[in-house]
Design a protein around this motif. Structure first.
Motif, PDB file in Angstrom:
ATOM      1  N   SER A  41       0.838  -1.196   0.000  1.00  0.00           N
ATOM      2  CA  SER A  41       0.000   0.000   0.000  1.00  0.00           C
ATOM      3  C   SER A  41       0.872   1.245   0.000  1.00  0.00           C
ATOM      4  O   SER A  41       1.875   1.331   0.731  1.00  0.00           O
ATOM      5  CB  SER A  41      -0.913   0.001   1.233  1.00  0.00           C
ATOM      6  N   ALA A  42       0.493   2.223  -0.816  1.00  0.00           N
ATOM      7  CA  ALA A  42       1.276   3.458  -0.906  1.00  0.00           C
ATOM      8  C   ALA A  42       1.282   4.230   0.398  1.00  0.00           C
ATOM      9  O   ALA A  42       2.204   5.020   0.657  1.00  0.00           O
ATOM     10  CB  ALA A  42       0.726   4.336  -2.032  1.00  0.00           C
ATOM     11  N   THR A  43       0.259   4.010   1.243  1.00  0.00           N
ATOM     12  CA  THR A  43       0.221   4.707   2.536  1.00  0.00           C
ATOM     13  C   THR A  43       1.127   4.053   3.564  1.00  0.00           C
ATOM     14  O   THR A  43       1.448   4.658   4.585  1.00  0.00           O
ATOM     15  CB  THR A  43      -1.221   4.727   3.065  1.00  0.00           C
ATOM     16  N   VAL A  44       1.513   2.797   3.294  1.00  0.00           N
ATOM     17  CA  VAL A  44       2.353   2.058   4.240  1.00  0.00           C
ATOM     18  C   VAL A  44       3.802   2.008   3.776  1.00  0.00           C
ATOM     19  O   VAL A  44       4.737   2.243   4.551  1.00  0.00           O
ATOM     20  CB  VAL A  44       1.803   0.631   4.434  1.00  0.00           C
ATOM     21  N   ASP A  45       3.986   1.694   2.506  1.00  0.00           N
ATOM     22  CA  ASP A  45       5.339   1.493   1.981  1.00  0.00           C
ATOM     23  C   ASP A  45       5.898   2.819   1.462  1.00  0.00           C
ATOM     24  O   ASP A  45       5.449   3.335   0.437  1.00  0.00           O
ATOM     25  CB  ASP A  45       5.307   0.453   0.868  1.00  0.00           C
ATOM     26  N   LYS A  46       6.874   3.340   2.157  1.00  0.00           N
ATOM     27  CA  LYS A  46       7.558   4.569   1.746  1.00  0.00           C
ATOM     28  C   LYS A  46       9.027   4.316   1.397  1.00  0.00           C
ATOM     29  O   LYS A  46       9.797   5.259   1.231  1.00  0.00           O
ATOM     30  CB  LYS A  46       7.493   5.617   2.862  1.00  0.00           C
ATOM     31  N   VAL A  47       9.394   3.048   1.292  1.00  0.00           N
ATOM     32  CA  VAL A  47      10.792   2.689   1.070  1.00  0.00           C
ATOM     33  C   VAL A  47      11.044   2.543  -0.431  1.00  0.00           C
ATOM     34  O   VAL A  47      10.390   1.739  -1.108  1.00  0.00           O
ATOM     35  CB  VAL A  47      11.150   1.382   1.797  1.00  0.00           C
ATOM     36  N   LYS A  48      11.999   3.292  -0.951  1.00  0.00           N
ATOM     37  CA  LYS A  48      12.343   3.205  -2.368  1.00  0.00           C
ATOM     38  C   LYS A  48      13.146   1.945  -2.653  1.00  0.00           C
ATOM     39  O   LYS A  48      13.958   1.519  -1.819  1.00  0.00           O
ATOM     40  CB  LYS A  48      13.176   4.415  -2.794  1.00  0.00           C
ATOM     41  N   PRO A  49      12.967   1.358  -3.816  1.00  0.00           N
ATOM     42  CA  PRO A  49      13.838   0.242  -4.195  1.00  0.00           C
ATOM     43  C   PRO A  49      15.285   0.728  -4.350  1.00  0.00           C
ATOM     44  O   PRO A  49      15.546   1.927  -4.512  1.00  0.00           O
ATOM     45  CB  PRO A  49      13.268  -0.221  -5.538  1.00  0.00           C
ATOM     46  N   LEU A  50      16.192  -0.215  -4.305  1.00  0.00           N
ATOM     47  CA  LEU A  50      17.576   0.121  -4.598  1.00  0.00           C
ATOM     48  C   LEU A  50      17.741   0.326  -6.098  1.00  0.00           C
ATOM     49  O   LEU A  50      17.006  -0.243  -6.902  1.00  0.00           O
ATOM     50  CB  LEU A  50      18.507  -0.997  -4.126  1.00  0.00           C
ATOM     51  N   ALA A  51      18.708   1.161  -6.465  1.00  0.00           N
ATOM     52  CA  ALA A  51      18.994   1.365  -7.887  1.00  0.00           C
ATOM     53  C   ALA A  51      19.496   0.057  -8.488  1.00  0.00           C
ATOM     54  O   ALA A  51      20.247  -0.687  -7.846  1.00  0.00           O
ATOM     55  CB  ALA A  51      20.028   2.464  -8.070  1.00  0.00           C
ATOM     56  N   PRO A  52      19.086  -0.275  -9.706  1.00  0.00           N
ATOM     57  CA  PRO A  52      19.565  -1.511 -10.345  1.00  0.00           C
ATOM     58  C   PRO A  52      21.087  -1.517 -10.446  1.00  0.00           C
ATOM     59  O   PRO A  52      21.733  -0.466 -10.571  1.00  0.00           O
ATOM     60  CB  PRO A  52      18.910  -1.466 -11.729  1.00  0.00           C
ATOM     61  N   THR A  53      21.647  -2.702 -10.423  1.00  0.00           N
ATOM     62  CA  THR A  53      23.097  -2.863 -10.516  1.00  0.00           C
ATOM     63  C   THR A  53      23.450  -3.598 -11.802  1.00  0.00           C
ATOM     64  O   THR A  53      22.593  -4.173 -12.478  1.00  0.00           O
ATOM     65  CB  THR A  53      23.635  -3.652  -9.312  1.00  0.00           C
ATOM     66  N   GLY A  54      24.755  -3.578 -12.110  1.00  0.00           N
ATOM     67  CA  GLY A  54      25.245  -4.332 -13.260  1.00  0.00           C
ATOM     68  C   GLY A  54      24.797  -3.797 -14.597  1.00  0.00           C
ATOM     69  O   GLY A  54      24.749  -4.541 -15.576  1.00  0.00           O
ATOM     70  N   ALA A  55      24.459  -2.508 -14.667  1.00  0.00           N
ATOM     71  CA  ALA A  55      23.970  -1.947 -15.935  1.00  0.00           C
ATOM     72  C   ALA A  55      25.093  -1.870 -16.961  1.00  0.00           C
ATOM     73  O   ALA A  55      26.226  -1.506 -16.639  1.00  0.00           O
ATOM     74  CB  ALA A  55      23.376  -0.563 -15.707  1.00  0.00           C
ATOM     75  N   SER A  56      24.768  -2.202 -18.192  1.00  0.00           N
ATOM     76  CA  SER A  56      25.717  -2.075 -19.291  1.00  0.00           C
ATOM     77  C   SER A  56      24.935  -1.873 -20.579  1.00  0.00           C
ATOM     78  O   SER A  56      23.738  -2.170 -20.651  1.00  0.00           O
ATOM     79  CB  SER A  56      26.614  -3.308 -19.416  1.00  0.00           C
ATOM     80  N   VAL A  57      25.608  -1.352 -21.606  1.00  0.00           N
ATOM     81  CA  VAL A  57      24.951  -1.105 -22.884  1.00  0.00           C
ATOM     82  C   VAL A  57      25.898  -1.497 -24.001  1.00  0.00           C
ATOM     83  O   VAL A  57      27.118  -1.323 -23.904  1.00  0.00           O
ATOM     84  CB  VAL A  57      24.529   0.381 -23.014  1.00  0.00           C
ATOM     85  N   SER A  58      25.344  -2.056 -25.063  1.00  0.00           N
ATOM     86  CA  SER A  58      26.120  -2.375 -26.262  1.00  0.00           C
ATOM     87  C   SER A  58      25.406  -1.756 -27.454  1.00  0.00           C
ATOM     88  O   SER A  58      24.175  -1.639 -27.467  1.00  0.00           O
ATOM     89  CB  SER A  58      26.250  -3.887 -26.441  1.00  0.00           C
TER      90      SER A  58
END
Length: 473
Positions: free
Chosen positions: A163-180
């Protein structure tokens, strides 16, 4: 649910020991059981204190079992215990609900801290749900279940509260990003590691041109861990990508480190505009000029003999102008110009401009001029001028001014004559005066030998004197 299963030791080795007349049989311990998170490791004990060596160890991906007899070979149907444990990464953590139910006793621990305690021998199912906040990172969840008598039933689950009224914790930023980047197709493929949050909803991808900021609207949204961007402009510019995770409550993570891509350049520069042509009098030829084009490193100049003819490249320059020295005098030419960038992309051709090289070569001096005095003045005759573009002759006549040491011929234009004419009757009052005369040649470009050189072939002659000796009555 994975029900308890009988396991059989394969190729077990029996070791017989003699001790004070007593035979002891020792069986080797089975290999340690490893369960991949988030699967629970399940251990069966022949007691309710979880003491001693488990009678059986296996893996269970969900705690939801019911037994009416012994749960495993070697265990009693009463007074046994089952311990479940899992260590998993909770990502950014957040609010969770722990739910337990069963017959008889259940205890739930998080990192060794008891959260649920339903430790009672009863004949009815007991249950309880508690809300907890689990910190980010790895944590161990353990469930201890005992059955004292009768039927055995155990059930447990842990779920994020979204619930948006309960959960105020942001996810962690994704890791291991790369681009080709594939220059042949112009596509960029991004990959990253999956987030550990259990309430993760997906990922948002953002793209920006170098020198700008990421916009509020994502380029794409996905639940996977890869994305191929087929919309990149092939302009040779640098673009940056950023990936953000978001959960079911709408919380969004920070972005990954920017992932840069330098695109292939297949976009031609703009078409040159503002063309004009001037006669390059000082060096010869025609000079074509135009406005500089952004991104252009060079220009190509094309020429045709007619407006709708075939345009052939006559030159290349890195300046917004070009002198075509190969033109001929009095001929018309048609030009178009294109721009090229550093990748060799050529723009479309400009509008057509027309130019003609001006003739700046005067005819040669008129020769063979003679002036014969007549009763009306002078009869002038001269040689035909050899200039191929001769347009006319101009007759000049005047008087000699000055003393015997230095005389100057002051002249004025008397007549314009056609190019086919080589004689002229210059009328004047034949009163014995000395006169000076010359004839100038002018071509079709209005080049005048006299005006270019100021060196005409002057002839002088004396008029006949027809003045009466005595006044006429």
């Amino acid at each position: 649910m994975n029900p308890a299963r009988r396991t059989t030791a394969t190729a077990s080795t029996v070791v017989v020991l003699a001790t004070a007349g007593t035979l002891l049989t020792a069986l080797p311990a089975s290999a340690a059981t490893t369960c991949t998170s988030p699967v629970f490791k399940r251990q069966f004990f022949a007691n309710t204190s979880f003491s001693g060596t488990p009678k059986k160890t296996d893996c269970d991906n969900a705690i939801d079992q019911t037994w009416t007899g012994a749960p495993a070979t070697g265990l009693p149907k009463d007074n046994f215990g089952v311990r479940y444990a899992v260590t998993r990464d909770f990502g950014s953590g957040g609010p969770f609900a722990l739910s337990a139910s069963g017959l008889d006793g259940i205890r739930v621990y998080v990192d060794g801290v008891r959260k649920i305690d339903l430790w009672k021998n009863g004949s009815t199912t007991v249950s309880k749900t508690v809300n907890v906040t689990i910190p980010s990172g790895k944590h161990t969840v353990r469930v201890d279940y005992v059955n004292w008598t009768g039927s055995a039933r155990v059930k447990f689950g842990y779920t994020p509260r979204t619930s948006a009224t309960v959960d105020k914790v942001k996810p962690l930023a994704p890791t291991g990003a790369s681009v080709s980047y594939d220059p042949a197709t112009g596509k960029a493929k991004l990959t990253w590691a999956r987030n550990k949050e259990m309430d993760l909803a997906g990922y948002r991808l953002y793209r920006r041109l170098k020198g700008t900021t990421f916009g509020a609207t994502p380029l794409a949204t996905t639940t996977g861990t890869s994305y191929t961007d087929a919309t990149l402009p092939v302009t040779g510019d640098t673009y940056y990508y950023e990936i953000r995770a978001y959960d079911k409550a709408g919380n969004a993570s920070g972005g990954t480190a920017d992932q840069a891509v330098v695109t292939a350049d297949r976009t031609a520069p703009g078409i040159p505009a503002g063309l004009d042509i001037t006669d390059a009098s000082e060096t010869g030829g025609l000079r074509i000029g135009w406005g500089a084009v952004s991104g252009a490193v060079s220009y190509r100049v094309y020429r045709a003999a007619t407006e709708n003819g075939t345009y052939t490249r006559v030159g290349t320059t890195d300046e917004p102008s070009y002198r075509d020295a190969s033109t001929q005098v009095r001929a018309s030419y048609y030009y178009r110009v294109t721009a090229l960038d550093a990748a060799g992309n050529e723009s479309g051709q400009s509008v057509i401009v027309k130019g003609a090289r001006r003739d700046e070569t005067p005819p040669p001096a008129v020769t063979g001029l003679t002036a014969t005095p007549t009763e009306y003045g002078f009869a002038l005759n001269w040689d035909a001028n050899p200039a191929p573009d001769l347009f006319r002759y101009v007759v000049y006549a005047g008087e000699l001014v000055g003393d015997e040491e230095e005389q100057v011929c002051y002249v004025h234009e008397v007549e314009w004559l056609g190019a086919e004419t080589t004689s002229y009757e210059y009328t004047t009052v034949p009163d014995g005066e000395e006169r000076c005369m010359f004839v100038d040649a002018v071509d079709s470009s209005w080049n005048s030998h006299y005006r270019w050189t100021r060196s005409p072939n002057i002839v002088t002659a004396t008029e006949l004197d027809t003045t009466p000796s005595a006044p006429t009555t």
